[in-house]
Every structure is written in C-alpha cells, then in structure tokens.
Design an enzyme around this catalytic site. Structure first.
Site: not given
Ligand code: NDP
Length: 480
Positions: A171, A202, A204-205, A208, A246, A280, A383
């Site tokens: 996803k 779709g 996340g909540p 995902g 990550e 990140c 962050e």
């Molecule tokens: P999110 O945590 O909001 O989302 C990441 C993914 O998780 C998205 O696909 C999101 O879907 C999905 N998601 C959200 N809620 C759920 C859930 N309850 N169950 C399963 N999946 C879910 O992160 P962001 O997309 O805002 O990305 C930014 C963040 O990612 C920053 O904190 C950054 O530091 C981190 N990051 C870390 C990296 C690393 O390697 N350590 C690399 C790159 C980014 P949707 O977007 O549709 O809500």
C-alpha cells in the site's frame, strides 16, 4: 485519470466503488482518482498473493534474479515518465525526481538482483553431523510506504521481498499513488506472474490497517511516522508478524570548530532542505561549535538563500512544494510556535506563492532558518518534516553529543570536521543508526539502514533486507 488496484494481475476498481481524489500539491489540482480500498480488497489481494506463493517461491533464485533485472530494465526505459510522475504527485523538483527517485527506484532492483547472487548457504560441521542453514521466504508480506520518496521506498522493499521468494500486498501512501501504479503497469507489460505483486490503494487507517490485521500476511515492512509505527507494532506484534519499522527522525548536523566552513555550510543546507526537508534523514538541527558560530551562520544562510524555490517543472529549481496544503499548514504552525518559544527567524519563515499562474494554490514554503531556540524546545525536538532548520551553539564535543542524543529519535546525522578521526570518534558516541562524516545521504546499498530509539526497529539494506524477507531454518544431518 483513474488509478486502479492491481490484484492478481488485473487492474480493478475497489469493491465498494469508492474513490479518493489525488492532488498535485504544487498546483492544488486533482490529477487522479484512486481506490478507497477496504478490508475486502485487501483480503482479495492477500488471497491472490497466497495462491501465487508456491509457484513464485518454487522458482530458482536465478530465475527470480532475472525477473528483478527485467523489471529494472523496463523501469529504466520509462525513467523519465517515473521522474515526471513523481514530481507531479509530490511537488518535488523534476531534477531531484530524476536524480534521486527515478534513479534509485531502478537501482534498487539492480542492486538486490546482484546482492542476492552472492548469498551462500551457511554450513557448520560437527564431529558427527553437519548443519545446513537454509533460507525460506517468509510468505505473503505487507509493504506500507510513505509519500516522501514514493517509488524509491516501495522498490526498496519490493525488490528484496521478491528475490527471496515472497509474494506481496503493498500500500503506497494515498497522497502519492502514481508511481506505484507505474510499477504495476510495468509488471503487467512484462507479463510478470499474476498475484505475486498486489498493490492496494487507499487510506492508512482502513487499507493500511487491513494489511496489518490480515492473518495471511506474515511480515510487515513499514516506513512512515513514529506515531503510525506504534499502531503498526500494536496491531502486528500480538499476531507475531515479522516487523521492520523505519520511522521518524530529528537528525543533527554537527559543525566542529575545525570544519571547512564553506563545505560544511553547503553540506548542512543540502542536508536540511533536500526534498523540502521531507527526507527522514534530513538534518533539521544544526549544532555549531560556539567558536565558529558567527563565522559559520552567514555562510550557511548564503547557501540557503541560493536555493531556488518554486516551479517543480523548472530544471533549476532546488526546492518544490511540500506534500499538501495540510502539511504546509502544519509546518507553518511550527514556525509560529518557534517564535512563541523565543526563536528568531534568520531566513525565510513564510509561505511562498511562486510567480506562475498554475502555482497560485501550491503549498510552497521558503527554506526557514531559526536561531535562539532552546535545544529542548518543541521545534528542536519534534519532527517537523518540512523546510525548517534550527541552529544551536555548543561549547565542547561532549556537549554536542549530549545535545544530539537528547531527542526521542536516533535515525541519522552528519559531522563536519577537517579531522576525520575526530569525526569518527564522535560518531561512535551518537545514538543513531547512520552517521556521515563530511558528507550526507551518501549511500552504499550494502550497508545497514535504520534507526534506534523511536526511529525504528530493525535494519534494511544489503543482507539485512534479505534476512528480513527470509526465514532461516537449520537442518542438522547426522553423518552416516
Ligand atoms: P505516515 O506514518 O502517516 O504514513 C506512512 C504509511 O502508513 C502511509 O502509507 C499511510 O497511509 C500508512 N498508514 C497510516 N495509518 C496507518 C494505519 N493505521 N495502519 C497501516 N498503515 C497506516 O507517514 P507519512 O506518509 O506522513 O511519512 C512521513 C514520515 O515517514 C516521517 O515521520 C518520516 O520521518 C518517515 N520516514 C521514515 C523513513 C525511514 O527510513 N526511517 C523514510 C521516509 C520517511 P496514508 O498516507 O494513506 O495515510
């Protein structure tokens, strides 16, 4: 343009028929509609992945490596399309999308094809028996990825998962679905085996969460924010799924008193503002030895001011829009908070509306440099994930280490010095998964990648990715 789920080798509408709008954040325009998938769509994808597993894992490693190389070749042929699509979907500059996103998405497949070739079977001989350590795929794996480096991060998981014989339910972020769709089209054009890679779009909540909860999905590789990571761990942990997390960071860029100030200023600016600070690994806190603070800061601000903000289509743009209007508002609210916390804005600090008709509703923020904040202030510890950096003075290397280690995060950092031995020594004392000395985002894909503390659990890259996407079994054979 409508984007569909890619399940069992077919492009399909979500079962509910519900769709979501996908916007270009630089223009505010809707560029696509994507499925708002639910549990049923995820269940269909998981079933397809389960059915495809025996034949995919039954291929030889060499056959799977050949597939990875074919995918890399096919992606390379559409690399300009990948770069343009990624730039449109994220608002990032086209030059950056070419140099980083498209290039790395392709090289991820090439790298893991090559890296898997050198995997050998471990054998431990006893006086009267031999142990053979073999690798098996984990099974159906769930891959959940964020919006900042969409295909780059998705392919970083897809390639090692495939080469180790797993099948996939993935996803992408609902904000950046376009290049995952290009990957699906690429696989489809190649007549890639059906059901091995399933992409479900779709929220996340819902989508995902359904992946996390699905009982047939045996491992979750998640890249995203720390708060979401907690939900992932809370859901998947009790189901004993294999987990790779990550997560977020609040990385420090440390400028020692013997640093070459020009090089350090340019390096720190790049570390802070690449991809609008939405990597990140970005260095969002710059810690500067007090002895050189006054000499360093003007050079740093000059380097930041030289960065061109605006039209992502312009080849010379350094900083495009942030990911969404909502995210822009969040970042701007942190800039306001910084002022309340006693910070002073040394550069930037506001929304920018570029001088281009189509960009009037875009989410652009000038690269923002903030001084005089306490290292324990919210802006220096939370962050922000945008083009905002805070500057802080330190009096000794020990103080720099303490300041660096003072947040809940421990992902990455960089140290700038003319004495690399000193830099390396200091790096050893920082609680962080990745440290660079006199460079930033310099990646050898064989090395471990990941964070400590609230920045994550586990490592990706090279052998670590191959280990995550495989289960080890020991077969002990008694000698005849
Ligand atoms: P999110 O945590 O909001 O989302 C990441 C993914 O998780 C998205 O696909 C999101 O879907 C999905 N998601 C959200 N809620 C759920 C859930 N309850 N169950 C399963 N999946 C879910 O992160 P962001 O997309 O805002 O990305 C930014 C963040 O990612 C920053 O904190 C950054 O530091 C981190 N990051 C870390 C990296 C690393 O390697 N350590 C690399 C790159 C980014 P949707 O977007 O549709 O809500």
């Amino acid at each position: 343009m409508d984007i569909y789920n890619y399940i069992d080798g077919e492009f399909t509408l979500p079962i509910s028929g519900n769709m979501l709008d996908n916007l270009n954040p630089a223009t505010g325009q809707i560029i696509a509609r994507i499925p708002d998938s639910n549990n049923d769509d995820v269940a269909t994808a998981a079933e397809a992945a389960k059915l495809a597993l025996p034949s995919w894992r039954g291929l030889t490693k060499g056959e799977r490596i050949n597939w990875l190389n074919k995918i890399a070749q096919a992606l390379e042929e559409r690399s300009e399309d990948i770069a343009k699509t990624e730039s449109m979907d994220t608002g990032k500059p086209i030059a950056l999308a070419r140099r980083v996103d498209a290039a790395r998405s392709i090289s991820n497949f090439r790298f893991f094809a090559k890296h898997a070739e050198q995997l050998t079977e471990n054998k431990f001989t006893m006086a009267d028996a031999t142990n053979y350590v073999i690798r098996k795929p984990v099974g159906v794996v769930g891959l959940i990825t964020p919006w900042n480096l969409p295909l780059y991060l998705l392919s970083w998981k897809v390639a090692p998962a495939l080469v180790m014989g797993n099948t996939i339910v993935a996803k992408p972020s609902e904000m950046t679905p376009m290049t995952a769709n290009l990957l699906a089209k690429t696989l489809d054009d190649l007549d890639f085996p059906k059901g091995v890679v399933n992409i479900v779009h779709g929220l996340g909540p819902s989508t995902g969460q359904a992946i996390l909860e699905h009982p047939e999905i045996s491992a979750i590789s998640f890249t995203g924010g720390t708060e979401t990571g907690k939900i992932v761990a809370k859901t998947a942990g009790p189901m004993f799924k294999k987990l790779s997390l990550e997560l977020g960071g609040k990385n420090a860029t440390i400028i020692l008193d013997d640093a070459d100030l020009e090089t350090a200023a340019t390096g720190a600016a790049k570390a802070a503002f690449t991809n609008s600070g939405q990597v990140c690994l970005c260095g969002s806190r710059v810690l500067i030895d007090a002895k050189i603070y006054d000499a360093f800061v003007p050079k740093f601000i000059d380097a930041v001011a030289a960065m061109k903000v605006g039209n992502p289509d312009d080849e010379s743009t350094d900083i495009g829009s942030v990911i969404s209007q909502q995210h822009m508002e969040k970042v701007l609210s942190y800039i306001e908070l910084a002022k309340q916390e006693g910070g002073t804005i040394a550069h930037g600090g506001q929304r920018i509306i570029p001088n281009h008709a189509s960009l009037q509703n875009g989410s652009f923020i000038s690269p923002t440099v903030i001084e005089n904040l306490s290292i324990s202030s919210r802006c220096a510890t939370e962050e922000i994930f945008g083009p905002v950096v805070t500057l802080h003075k330190f009096d000794s290397d020990l103080a720099a280490i303490e300041m660096t280690n003072s947040t809940q995060y421990g992902l990455a950092g960089s140290i700038w010095t003319s004495d690399t031995a000193r830099g390396k020594q200091l790096a050893k004392q920082i609680d962080s998964g990745i440290l660079w000395v006199n460079t930033w985002l310099h990646r050898d894909l064989r090395t471990p990648f990941g964070g400590v503390k609230n920045s994550g659990v586990g490592r990706e890259g090279g052998d670590w990715s191959l280990n995550f996407f495989s289960e080890l079994s020991n077969i002990c054979v008694k000698d005849d």
